[in-house]
Design an enzyme around this catalytic site. Structure first.
Site, PDB file in Angstrom:
ATOM      1  N   HIS A 175       0.638  -1.065   0.048  1.00 12.41           N
ATOM      2  CA  HIS A 175      -0.253   0.051  -0.235  1.00 12.41           C
ATOM      3  C   HIS A 175       1.159   1.467   0.179  1.00 12.41           C
ATOM      4  CE1 HIS A 175      -3.961  -1.676   0.899  1.00 12.41           C
ATOM      5  NE2 HIS A 175      -3.117  -2.469   1.111  1.00 12.41           N
ATOM      6  N   TYR A 197      -7.451  -3.847  11.513  1.00 17.32           N
ATOM      7  CA  TYR A 197      -6.604  -4.322  11.824  1.00 17.32           C
ATOM      8  C   TYR A 197      -5.270  -3.440  12.620  1.00 17.32           C
ATOM      9  CZ  TYR A 197      -4.298  -5.081   7.294  1.00 17.32           C
ATOM     10  OH  TYR A 197      -4.487  -5.321   5.800  1.00 17.32           O
ATOM     11  N   GLU A 198      -4.696  -2.483  11.821  1.00 21.21           N
ATOM     12  CA  GLU A 198      -3.301  -1.759  11.705  1.00 21.21           C
ATOM     13  C   GLU A 198      -3.392  -1.180  13.102  1.00 21.21           C
ATOM     14  OE1 GLU A 198      -1.459  -0.184   7.927  1.00 21.21           O
ATOM     15  OE2 GLU A 198      -3.720  -0.097   7.341  1.00 21.21           O
ATOM     16  N   MET A 247     -10.667  -7.900   4.316  1.00 26.25           N
ATOM     17  CA  MET A 247     -10.863  -7.265   6.247  1.00 26.25           C
ATOM     18  C   MET A 247     -10.426  -5.310   5.605  1.00 26.25           C
ATOM     19  SD  MET A 247      -7.546  -8.740   6.755  1.00 26.25           S
ATOM     20  CE  MET A 247      -7.036 -10.850   7.010  1.00 26.25           C
ATOM     21  N   ASN A 271      -6.762 -15.583  -3.641  1.00 31.93           N
ATOM     22  CA  ASN A 271      -6.659 -16.875  -3.201  1.00 31.93           C
ATOM     23  C   ASN A 271      -7.800 -17.492  -2.458  1.00 31.93           C
ATOM     24  OD1 ASN A 271      -6.713 -14.435  -0.901  1.00 31.93           O
ATOM     25  ND2 ASN A 271      -7.454 -16.393   0.194  1.00 31.93           N
TER      26      ASN A 271
HETATM   27  N1  HPA Z   1      -9.088 -13.682   4.078  1.00 30.69           N
HETATM   28  C1  HPA Z   1      -9.623 -12.483   4.584  1.00 30.69           C
HETATM   29  N2  HPA Z   1      -9.217 -11.436   3.389  1.00 30.69           N
HETATM   30  C2  HPA Z   1      -8.526 -11.299   2.496  1.00 30.69           C
HETATM   31  C3  HPA Z   1      -7.826 -13.013   2.382  1.00 30.69           C
HETATM   32  C4  HPA Z   1      -9.079 -13.971   2.801  1.00 30.69           C
HETATM   33  O1  HPA Z   1      -8.575 -14.850   2.511  1.00 30.69           O
HETATM   34  N3  HPA Z   1      -7.425 -12.547   0.682  1.00 30.69           N
HETATM   35  C5  HPA Z   1      -7.443 -11.246   0.969  1.00 30.69           C
HETATM   36  N4  HPA Z   1      -7.959 -10.855   1.854  1.00 30.69           N
END
Ligand code: HPA
Length: 301
Positions: free
Chosen positions: A62, A86-87, A218, A242
């Protein structure tokens, strides 16, 4: 203590002092998608650190620049990177840049993110138009006293506001039609937001599927909530970097681990497709638009 509205105003006036571009469309680039900003014409790049009160991302990938310029004749403000709860940032900080985009004149917000695929028909590398979201982060970005001065579009700035068309059908339709022209399939999906930073467990992903989620990530939901609070029209695009934990994927064992580097690598691979889609969409957002976005187009310089 200075209130958020005044802070956002001072950030916006600082930005106006750096560039005469009056953006109609604001774009937030998620993990691995930051390179899109290099396609902005006549770009003025402002490091987040220079902008008063702007939070700075601590996440690799980022870059932390606000880029002002034009795409296809439309004035845009592109955020290359965002901050996440989360940061350790609070809701006002997470959504601060979105508030500033609204005050700068953006009438449309395009939010992008990297997400895990829950729906098994999705593939790593596919782009999905977000049709709706489920906020499981445990908080809400509009928490706290209401600030009616954030009524950027008539009817915005309300204490209670509708989220039933949060991800504009008009914009989703434009995106899907454009993908057809570019000969790829853009499906729609429900994005479920978690707080992170841990990725989910396979049991959580099974639960989220039962809840109706197609994607998990997130970010995004807080920005969309404040965008809707201000009355902006929103387009959300997820890049499936993913398959989520425990979801079978071609060439990958379900027990394989998910890592951030994989997220970044897929971003780089799909970048061209993503860039072509968004570059073609930006002018349509404004010129094939609603009354509101047509007003935004007048801002283009
Ligand atoms: N989970 C949560 N946030 C993410 C993921 C995931 O598998 N991949 C990219 N951001």
């Amino acid at each position: 203590m200075i209130d958020v509205f005044s802070k956002a105003q001072s950030a916006a006036s600082f930005i106006r002092g750096k560039s005469s571009v009056q953006p109609a469309v604001g774009i937030i680039l998620g993990s691995g998608l930051g390179n899109f900003a290099t396609h902005v014409e006549g770009a003025v790049r402002i490091p987040y650190g220079d902008i008063p009160h702007f939070p700075q991302s601590t996440v690799v990938g980022h870059s932390g620049h606000l880029v002002l310029g034009h795409i296809g004749g439309v004035a845009v403000a592109v955020m290359q990177g965002r901050v996440h709860a989360y940061e350790g940032y609070d809701m006002n900080q997470v959504t601060f840049p979105t508030r500033v985009l609204g005050l700068l004149g953006c009438r449309t917000l395009v939010v992008t993110n990297a997400a895990g695929g829950i729906r098994s028909s999705l593939a790593q590398g596919s782009i999905v138009a977000i049709s709706d979201h489920i906020n499981l982060t445990g908080t809400n970005a509009a928490l706290g006293p209401n600030e009616p001065r954030f009524s950027v579009v008539a009817g915005g700035g309300q204490r209670f506001f509708d989220m039933s068309d949060a991800y504009s059908l008009r914009l989703r339709t434009l995106a899907i039609e454009e993908a057809v022209r570019q000969e790829f399939l853009l499906t729609e999906g429900v994005y479920l937001a978690v707080l992170g930073p841990s990725f989910e467990t396979p049991a959580e992903i099974r639960a989220f599927r039962t809840l109706g989620a197609d994607l998990v990530g997130m970010s995004t939901v807080h920005e969309v909530i404040v965008a809707r609070h201000m009355g902006l029209e929103v387009l959300g695009l997820s890049l499936v970097t993913n398959m989520a934990a425990g979801v079978p994927a071609f060439g990958r064992d379900t027990a394989d681990q998910i890592d951030h580097e994989e997220v970044m690598e897929i971003g780089r691979r799909v970048e061209k497709q993503f860039t072509c889609l968004l570059t073609a969409l930006v002018p349509q957002i404004v010129f094939r638009g609603s009354a509101e976005s047509a007003k935004g187009a007048e801002n283009k310089s």
